[in-house]
Design a protein around this motif. Structure first.
Motif, PDB file in Angstrom:
ATOM      1  N   GLU A 132       0.836  -1.207   0.000  1.00 30.31           N
ATOM      2  CA  GLU A 132       0.000   0.000   0.000  1.00 30.31           C
ATOM      3  C   GLU A 132       0.867   1.252   0.000  1.00 30.31           C
ATOM      4  O   GLU A 132       0.588   2.217  -0.703  1.00 30.31           O
ATOM      5  CB  GLU A 132      -0.921  -0.006   1.227  1.00 30.31           C
ATOM      6  CG  GLU A 132      -2.034  -1.014   1.172  1.00 30.31           C
ATOM      7  CD  GLU A 132      -3.255  -0.471   0.469  1.00 30.31           C
ATOM      8  OE1 GLU A 132      -3.556   0.725   0.609  1.00 30.31           O
ATOM      9  OE2 GLU A 132      -3.904  -1.249  -0.240  1.00 30.31           O
ATOM     10  N   TYR A 133       1.917   1.229   0.808  1.00 28.43           N
ATOM     11  CA  TYR A 133       2.797   2.391   0.913  1.00 28.43           C
ATOM     12  C   TYR A 133       3.508   2.665  -0.404  1.00 28.43           C
ATOM     13  O   TYR A 133       3.568   3.798  -0.872  1.00 28.43           O
ATOM     14  CB  TYR A 133       3.807   2.176   2.036  1.00 28.43           C
ATOM     15  CG  TYR A 133       4.810   3.304   2.162  1.00 28.43           C
ATOM     16  CD1 TYR A 133       4.446   4.531   2.713  1.00 28.43           C
ATOM     17  CD2 TYR A 133       6.106   3.144   1.685  1.00 28.43           C
ATOM     18  CE1 TYR A 133       5.348   5.566   2.811  1.00 28.43           C
ATOM     19  CE2 TYR A 133       7.027   4.176   1.770  1.00 28.43           C
ATOM     20  CZ  TYR A 133       6.636   5.386   2.342  1.00 28.43           C
ATOM     21  OH  TYR A 133       7.554   6.414   2.438  1.00 28.43           O
ATOM     22  N   THR A 155       1.403   4.376  -2.967  1.00 29.90           N
ATOM     23  CA  THR A 155       1.103   5.800  -2.763  1.00 29.90           C
ATOM     24  C   THR A 155       2.286   6.704  -3.085  1.00 29.90           C
ATOM     25  O   THR A 155       2.114   7.892  -3.383  1.00 29.90           O
ATOM     26  CB  THR A 155       0.682   6.052  -1.301  1.00 29.90           C
ATOM     27  OG1 THR A 155       1.736   5.661  -0.423  1.00 29.90           O
ATOM     28  CG2 THR A 155      -0.583   5.280  -0.968  1.00 29.90           C
TER      29      THR A 155
END
Length: 332
Positions: free
Chosen positions: A326-327, A330
């Motif tokens: 997820e990181y 982004t």
């Protein structure tokens, strides 16, 4: 988003804690573990008190409070599976008196002239051997199946009061309609958060027992809790629990408010709870010494429930990987 309990939630926490202390004492857990005691009366008491009606997403924090306290007590009923796994997948099948669980993988659905047919075997289904209903997730949608249509075989696990089973769907007729409108992703978030809270509750019980032990156990004429090394271990346990607890309740808040961060929050809560139990398990055993390994010590029940919470629906490493993914998504 508020990060403190309001007055109603504090009252609810006190009420739940008092009820659990009276109705689910360690003596009951030992009776279930040693003699195969029946927990039906305890389940029915939860139903009478309305605890099985906390199905509205807005009540996620109130449900979280119950799950944490039941995790601390090593609850022997199907409450966790019913409320955190079945209910989010089957909102139209709410019957407070019936238990349920979820099947997230292992089953396929095929459509023929008579309707949908479910086939496959789901492994390690929480309460799969005693649930009244199953919410079955398939690529075609979610189906609700009564327990009478499946074959469940309880698996032996190290937690003596935990029910885990393999559930076989051998050509189960599921009707003509699949629930394609159910938010399966959100249901998974609820399930992960529920397990995180249960694990945190079990870790709290381990710390409580360890603190009581080191206050009373003496060496060289003083309580071993006065030794600096013991203090450090107890402090480490407390910090790990509070960190995991904060993340678990944050995840519950994101569910209650339909916050888009709930996917990441649920993964963080599950990962943190898994890491917490690893440290608390290790230190709890060390603080008790050889006494912690005996069957007569109630510490074992909390240790085993905490470890089970880590293993179900993916461990800390798996959810850490999801957080990292997820990181990266982004920042790239």
């Amino acid at each position: 988003m508020l990060f403190e309990f309001d007055s109603d939630q504090r009252l609810w926490q006190d009420t739940v804690r008092d009820v659990v202390a009276k109705q689910c004492p360690p003596a009951l857990i030992r009776e279930v573990a040693d003699k195969g005691g029946d927990s039906t009366a305890l389940w029915q008491s939860y139903v009478r008190q309305g605890w099985t009606e906390l199905t509205d997403p807005a009540a996620a924090v109130e449900l979280a409070i119950v799950l944490e306290e039941l995790g601390r007590a090593t609850d022997p009923t199907p409450y966790l599976a019913t409320m955190s796994q079945f209910a989010p997948l089957a909102p139209d099948f709410e019957d407070p008196a019936q238990s349920g669980t979820a099947v997230f993988a292992g089953v396929t659905a095929n459509l023929d002239a008579g309707g949908w047919v479910l086939t496959g075997t789901a492994r390690h289904v929480l309460d799969g051997d005693r649930a009244d209903r199953f919410a079955v997730v398939t690529p075609a949608g979610v189906f609700v199946v009564p327990a009478s249509e499946v074959t469940a075989t309880r698996s032996p696990v190290f937690d003596p009061v935990l029910h885990v089973a393999d559930v076989s769907f051998a050509g189960v007729r599921a009707g003509h309609e699949a629930r394609a409108d159910v938010d399966v992703e959100r249901a998974r978030h609820v399930a992960l958060t529920g397990l995180a809270l249960t694990t945190v509750g079990a870790c709290r019980r381990i710390l409580d027992l360890a603190l009581d032990h080191v206050r009373n156990r003496q060496q060289f004429g003083v309580a071993i809790g006065s030794f600096q090394a013991v203090k450090h271990k107890a402090a480490d346990m407390y910090v790990a629990i509070e960190r995991a607890r904060a993340l678990a309740y944050f995840a519950a808040l994101t569910i209650a408010e339909d916050d888009p961060r709930r996917r990441l929050a649920a993964a963080m809560a599950k990962a943190s709870a898994g890491e917490c139990q690893s440290l608390v398990f290790r230190h709890g055993i060390q603080l008790f010494g050889g006494m912690g390994f005996t069957w007569e010590n109630d510490l074992q029940f909390a240790l085993k429930r905490a470890k089970a919470g880590e293993l179900l629906l993916g461990g800390a490493a798996e959810h850490r990987a999801l957080i990292a993914e997820e990181y990266r998504a982004t920042v790239l």
